[in-house]
Motif scaffolding. Structure first.
Motif, PDB file in Angstrom:
ATOM      1  N   CYS A  38      41.608  24.201  91.355  1.00 56.90           N
ATOM      2  CA  CYS A  38      42.678  23.323  90.872  1.00 56.90           C
ATOM      3  C   CYS A  38      42.540  23.037  89.389  1.00 56.90           C
ATOM      4  O   CYS A  38      41.469  23.186  88.793  1.00 56.90           O
ATOM      5  CB  CYS A  38      42.738  22.036  91.687  1.00 56.90           C
ATOM      6  N   ILE A  98      43.865  30.213  96.572  1.00 57.26           N
ATOM      7  CA  ILE A  98      45.001  29.370  96.188  1.00 57.26           C
ATOM      8  C   ILE A  98      44.657  28.573  94.933  1.00 57.26           C
ATOM      9  O   ILE A  98      43.564  28.025  94.798  1.00 57.26           O
ATOM     10  CB  ILE A  98      45.374  28.393  97.329  1.00 57.26           C
ATOM     11  N   HIS A 106      45.941  25.305  92.682  1.00 56.55           N
ATOM     12  CA  HIS A 106      46.770  24.097  92.654  1.00 56.55           C
ATOM     13  C   HIS A 106      46.905  23.638  91.208  1.00 56.55           C
ATOM     14  O   HIS A 106      45.897  23.312  90.561  1.00 56.55           O
ATOM     15  CB  HIS A 106      46.145  22.979  93.486  1.00 56.55           C
ATOM     16  N   THR A 150      56.698  25.550  86.647  1.00 59.26           N
ATOM     17  CA  THR A 150      57.235  25.677  88.016  1.00 59.26           C
ATOM     18  C   THR A 150      57.548  27.132  88.361  1.00 59.26           C
ATOM     19  O   THR A 150      57.477  27.533  89.523  1.00 59.26           O
ATOM     20  CB  THR A 150      58.497  24.821  88.199  1.00 59.26           C
ATOM     21  N   GLN A 180      54.989  29.288  90.433  1.00 61.66           N
ATOM     22  CA  GLN A 180      54.775  29.120  91.869  1.00 61.66           C
ATOM     23  C   GLN A 180      54.917  30.448  92.610  1.00 61.66           C
ATOM     24  O   GLN A 180      55.787  31.257  92.317  1.00 61.66           O
ATOM     25  CB  GLN A 180      55.758  28.104  92.445  1.00 61.66           C
ATOM     26  N   ARG A 191      52.982  32.582  96.447  1.00 65.40           N
ATOM     27  CA  ARG A 191      52.182  32.423  97.653  1.00 65.40           C
ATOM     28  C   ARG A 191      50.798  31.865  97.333  1.00 65.40           C
ATOM     29  O   ARG A 191      50.204  31.124  98.112  1.00 65.40           O
ATOM     30  CB  ARG A 191      52.042  33.781  98.357  1.00 65.40           C
ATOM     31  N   ILE A 248      50.438  26.797  93.776  1.00 64.94           N
ATOM     32  CA  ILE A 248      51.179  25.615  94.209  1.00 64.94           C
ATOM     33  C   ILE A 248      51.324  24.660  93.034  1.00 64.94           C
ATOM     34  O   ILE A 248      50.339  24.310  92.375  1.00 64.94           O
ATOM     35  CB  ILE A 248      50.467  24.922  95.384  1.00 64.94           C
ATOM     36  N   PRO A 308      52.729  21.053  92.760  1.00 61.21           N
ATOM     37  CA  PRO A 308      53.304  19.941  93.513  1.00 61.21           C
ATOM     38  C   PRO A 308      53.994  18.875  92.672  1.00 61.21           C
ATOM     39  O   PRO A 308      54.673  18.001  93.209  1.00 61.21           O
ATOM     40  CB  PRO A 308      52.081  19.348  94.224  1.00 61.21           C
ATOM     41  N   TYR A 312      42.540  16.403  96.450  1.00 63.04           N
ATOM     42  CA  TYR A 312      42.423  17.722  95.832  1.00 63.04           C
ATOM     43  C   TYR A 312      41.023  17.925  95.246  1.00 63.04           C
ATOM     44  O   TYR A 312      40.468  19.021  95.290  1.00 63.04           O
ATOM     45  CB  TYR A 312      43.478  17.894  94.740  1.00 63.04           C
TER      46      TYR A 312
END
Length: 611
Positions: free
Chosen positions: A446, A479, A481, A492, A495, A497, A500, A502, A511
């Motif tokens: 993240c 992934i 974040h 944005t 983004q 698969r 992310i 949010p 997180y």
């Protein structure tokens, strides 16, 4: 509304004796606006007729019948379960968060005995912002504009009425001491008992608001009687004097109210303000670009005990509208180059004020690095940096104290002849109880950062477009974040698969508890990077760049991993993500680093400046 014995925070007592319709309206507002807190509702029924036989009986309300107020209060307390007792008179309509704002004062202000609300007539003018007790009792600010600054900060009051909160044990003590209560002097009797007998303080809380129905205000005025035996040991003081208490006063200026849940600079400023408030400074705050904004960030400042001065209109000015305050300010802590440049002339008009220039980060350093990314010619780059540096260094020299956020930037300022420099870094907290999730129970990486700050946009674009494709060749399901407020289209659009975005999240702690690695691929910026400290608070290992690692004495392979190109950065992600022993070492050492930046350590530096 909870009914579990001992599980209640507040017992709300309504005194009902005059008008049934007013009682019903008040009860309806209490049920609607008292949310997110455990409470019970009791009606002290002093009507001659039987109120509890009315249609109100269908509500989840306890009715306490009494021939007089004192015996009814005793009965109500014997049936109540709350730690606190809120008392409201019929005909008062409560507004959103009225109760939680009263409770805040008990947690924020030492030795609190009673907290009362701002009362506004239903036609919009102020009924009272507390009461002053002298030869007689008078309402503060009656018939004035309730939005004026003077009525919008927490302050001590002689007495409160209509809507207030106190601890149950204090009300019990008042009853045991046979304080005489009448419906027309209940609040006055309690206020004086709290101050004189219990030696506690009575406070006025402007964020808790009650609307007084016009019919009710015509039928009674609780603060109209003479004080008589209730004269306090100290004389009543004019209200405006209460703005300028004897303690030293400090004014903070920033473009906006601090948003500590959104950006690092705000988080640091918010903690500095808290340190000053807890050290009993008379703290003022002015948001240069804020206009009549009374939202959650304004309320957060008020609940710290800060006096927030503000603009009603865009052409209002601090020096004109609040000149009477400026004449009594001891320190002005002004953040950022833009604000110091704007207010330097104003400060010359008030030479008694000690000017503290908080650079936050060096503008010429941050902007210079950003321009380097744009492949500007060397001559043009040098000229641009020189122009900003000249302004920034000149302001730093003129200030009484100049604040650098890192030792590196402090030394850089000194190299340009700025000898009044003090380092005040970011402030961080050890998150006790975290690191409970093991290495193998974590997944993903993240990043966090407010995307109004362009270096954060550059960082995540570089991460997703150049670094992660290398990582995904080995870990295709990993992934990413990208946390943070106000993500623009550039972010944005990343983004997918595996990515992310949010947007703003109120509580990001899950997180930091569930991801395995934190990344801060910063190629642009200056100062101390709050996002890195934020991750280390949780013991979450960090991979960053040399620019990201500035200012915290971080060492590669000891408490952080550092890489400055896409391939090396990707390799460090792969290494850390798959190495439990390395992960545990970095995590432990991260927590050790953060101990240097706790409020206890940083506050000593701040308070040494404010002498």
């Amino acid at each position: 509304m909870s009914e579990a014995e001992g599980d209640l925070e507040v017992s709300i007592l309504m005194i009902a004796s005059k008008d049934l319709k007013s009682v019903e309206k008040s009860l309806r507002s209490l049920i609607q606006e008292t949310t997110a807190l455990k409470y019970e509702l009791l009606v002290i029924d002093l009507f001659e007729e039987v109120l509890s036989d009315s249609r109100l009986k269908t509500k989840n309300i306890k009715f306490i019948k009494g021939s007089d107020l004192q015996s009814a209060l005793e009965n109500a307390l014997s049936l109540s379960s709350g730690k606190y007792v809120g008392i409201i008179e019929e005909g008062v309509i409560v507004t959103v968060d009225w109760l939680s704002n009263l409770l805040v004062v008990f947690s924020q202000m030492p030795n609190t005995g009673m907290v009362g609300a701002k009362i506004i007539y239903e036609y919009g003018l102020l009924k009272q912002a507390g009461g002053v007790l002298g030869e007689a009792v008078s309402n503060v600010g009656e018939f004035d504009d309730p939005d004026k600054f003077n009525y919008n900060f927490i302050r001590e009051s002689d007495c409160q009425s209509f809507l207030f909160l106190l601890q149950k044990k204090d009300l019990q003590k008042a009853l045991e001491d046979a304080v005489v209560f009448e419906t027309d002097s209940l609040s006055l009797s309690l206020s004086v008992f709290i101050k004189q007998s219990l030696k506690k303080k009575v406070y006025y809380q402007p964020l808790s608001i009650g609307i007084l129905l016009d019919k009710s205000s015509e039928s009674r005025n609780r603060l109209s009687k003479e004080a008589g035996v209730y004269t306090l040991s100290k004389p009543a003081t004019p209200y405006n004097d209460d703005v300028l208490v004897p303690n030293k006063s400090i004014l903070f200026i920033d473009p906006y109210y601090p948003t500590p849940d959104k950006d690092s600079g705000s988080r640091r400023l918010n903690e500095i303000i808290t340190i000053c408030a807890e050290a009993s400074f008379n703290v003022f705050f002015y948001g240069h670009k804020e206009i009549a904004n009374f939202g959650s960030y304004y309320q957060s400042l008020i609940n710290k005990g800060v006096k927030v001065v503000y603009k009603h209109f865009s052409d209002d000015t601090l020096e004109d509208d609040y000149k009477y305050i400026m004449n009594h300010i001891d320190f002005a802590w002004i953040s950022r180059l833009e604000m110091n440049e704007y207010y330097v002339n104003m400060l010359r008009a008030y030479p008694h004020i000690k000017w503290i220039n908080d650079t936050v980060d060096l503008h010429f350093l941050r902007e210079g690095r950003a321009w380097e990314q744009n492949n500007i010619s060397t001559n043009e780059l040098d000229e641009r940096i020189s122009q900003i540096r000249t302004i920034e260094v000149d302001l730093a020299k003129k200030a009484d104290v100049t604040i650098a956020i890192t030792q590196h930037e402090g030394e850089l300022l000194k190299s340009y002849g700025v000898n009044n420099t003090v380092v005040v870094p970011n402030i961080h907290f050890l998150k006790v109880g975290y690191r409970t999730t093991s290495f193998y129970d974590r997944a993903g990486i993240c990043f966090i950062g407010g995307y109004d700050h362009k270096p954060n946009v550059d960082a995540v674009v570089w991460l997703v477009n150049e670094i992660m494709p290398i990582v995904w060749k080995s870990l295709p399901d990993l992934i990413v974040h990208l946390l943070g407020s106000n993500p623009p289209k550039e972010v944005t659009s990343l983004q997918s698969r595996n990515v992310i975005v949010p947007g703003y999240i109120n509580d990001v702690s899950p997180y930091f508890e569930r991801n395995r690695v934190f990344v801060a691929p910063l190629r642009v910026g200056a100062g101390m990077k709050g996002k890195i400290g934020h991750s280390m608070e949780y013991g979450l290992p960090v991979i960053t760049t040399s620019i990201g690692a500035e200012g915290m004495d971080l060492t590669h392979n000891k408490n952080v991993l550092i890489a400055d190109n896409a391939k090396d950065f990707a390799n460090e992600i792969l290494r850390l993500y798959q190495n439990k022993n390395l992960w545990n070492d970095l995590s432990t050492n991260s927590l050790e680093i953060i101990k240097r930046y706790t409020p206890e350590n940083v506050s000593r530096t701040i308070l040494s400046i404010l002498k």
